[in-house]
Enzyme design. Structure first.
Site, short mmCIF file in Angstrom:
data_model
loop_
_atom_site.label_atom_id
_atom_site.label_comp_id
_atom_site.label_asym_id
_atom_site.label_seq_id
_atom_site.Cartn_x
_atom_site.Cartn_y
_atom_site.Cartn_z
CB CYS A 7 4.16 2.96 0.75
SG CYS A 7 3.11 1.76 0.07
CB CYS A 41 5.41 -0.56 3.19
SG CYS A 41 5.87 -0.39 1.19
CG HIS A 85 6.81 0.31 -2.36
ND1 HIS A 85 5.57 0.71 -1.90
CD2 HIS A 85 7.34 1.12 -3.38
CE1 HIS A 85 5.56 2.17 -2.65
NE2 HIS A 85 6.43 2.12 -3.63
CG HIS A 120 -3.10 -1.65 -4.12
ND1 HIS A 120 -2.22 -0.60 -4.80
CD2 HIS A 120 -4.28 -0.87 -4.17
CE1 HIS A 120 -2.89 0.24 -5.06
NE2 HIS A 120 -4.24 0.19 -4.61
CD GLN A 144 -9.19 0.11 -4.63
OE1 GLN A 144 -10.31 0.53 -3.84
NE2 GLN A 144 -8.93 0.85 -5.61
#
Length: 360
Positions: free
Chosen positions: A71, A74, A134, A187, A189
């Protein structure tokens, strides 16, 4: 909140936002050997619907559903350097390596035809990591961490709104592979775009027409109507109300309005920010209890335009999910995709009742 600005190996900006009262952490330099960025986005105008379309062919090569061990969001560790050089973090915001829009997109070779003009895809696309863990989700954050995320959204709204050519700043989260998420780390954006998004433009046109007729604010009256009716309210507190809109397009759709008209996130008071975090976390946990599984959703902030119609605007969060039953998804078929006519299989009042029933 503590803010620390850094740079990644290819020059992209990275910002650490630490929770209030947290310990100061080491911020190592990004030691990766990264190739130069190659961004070639452009905007093409569609005269049929009076809208801009972003063409970003370089995004075809972006990272797609890697294993957790690989990932890129992370923290970095020995033998696995990621987009975040530090070994731990609270909240991080950084420039997307595969942006749809960018400040430097190179020279546009063709200016297009008279009917279909083109222009460089100038803008900004940032990634917001909510936690270094994560396996968590936004719904599992503490109110203090959610507040750090909210303060980061507000800070980036100010900064990006000052950039040349930017007209709208949109923080959002896509959650779940069913929605199209390509990285499973929790997450969101932030897009800063050089035009009004079509949905925003249309809503502002409606609000402008409504004000001419009534001398009132359309969004404020929608909120007042929902609070008076009560049948579609999911949750509320002193500063915010979450409700299913009367003409909901999606099987699960919730809008979250502040009780005070403000144009954008930076205009919220400390009390309003804290109150949102508590209500929003409660809402997300209700969503996950609908089917006893993580609910895929899109959640996006509708903020005022940077330069126009700020007096008309009313900050709000709009969230929807494509899951219409435990084992069924809503796909946009012919009428929705081809004609723009939404067909909802779930009565908004029933959706609101179910969300009330799964509260704590």
């Amino acid at each position: 909140m503590r803010k620390t600005v850094a740079r990644l190996a290819d020059g992209r900006q990275l910002i650490y936002y630490d929770d209030t009262g947290g310990q100061s952490r080491a911020r190592p330099v990004d030691s990766r050997q990264l190739p130069p960025l190659n961004v070639g986005s452009e905007l093409r105008f569609d005269p049929l619907v009076d809208e801009w379309v972003a063409i970003a062919a370089h995004r075809q090569d972006r990272t797609h559903l890697p294993d957790a061990a690989d990932c890129p969001l992370c923290p970095s560790r020995e033998g696995a350097l990621t987009e975040i050089p530090a070994s731990d973090y609270d909240v991080v915001v950084f420039d997307n390596r595969f942006p749809s829009l960018a400040a430097d997109v190179g020279e546009l070779m063709s200016q297009g035809e008279d009917l279909v003009p083109r222009q460089p895809g100038i803008g900004h696309c940032e990634v917001v990591c909510f936690t270094s863990d994560h396996d968590r989700s936004f719904a599992q954050l503490s109110p203090a961490r959610a507040r750090t995320v909210m303060d980061a959204w507000a800070d980036r709204t100010i900064e990006l709104g000052l950039q040349p050519g930017i007209e709208q700043v949109v923080p959002f989260e896509n959650r779940g592979v069913e929605i199209g998420v390509t990285l499973e780390h929790p997450h969101g954006q932030i897009y800063a775009i050089p035009f009004a998004a079509p949905r925003t433009r249309r809503m502002l046109e409606s609000a402008r027409s409504y004000r001419r007729r009534t001398w009132r604010n359309l969004f404020g009256d929608i909120l007042a109507t929902e609070r008076k009716a009560g049948t579609r309210i999911v949750a509320e507190n002193e500063h915010w109300t979450a409700f299913v809109p009367a003409a909901a397009r999606w099987p699960v759709e919730v809008h979250v309005y502040p009780h005070r008209q403000v144009p954008d996130l930076p205009a919220l008071s400390d009390a309003e920010r804290d109150a949102f975090c508590h209500l929003y976390l409660d809402l997300l946990r209700r969503l996950d209890r609908l089917y006893d599984a993580p609910l895929p959703y899109v959640a996006a902030w509708q903020q005022a335009m940077v330069n126009i119609d700020r007096d008309l605007s009313y900050l709000r969060l709009e969230l929807f999910s494509i899951r219409r039953a435990e084992d069924k998804l809503k796909y946009l078929a012919a009428m929705e995709s081809a004609m723009g006519v939404f067909l909802n299989d779930v009565r908004p009042e029933d959706a609101a009742q179910r969300l009330r029933d799964v509260g704590d």
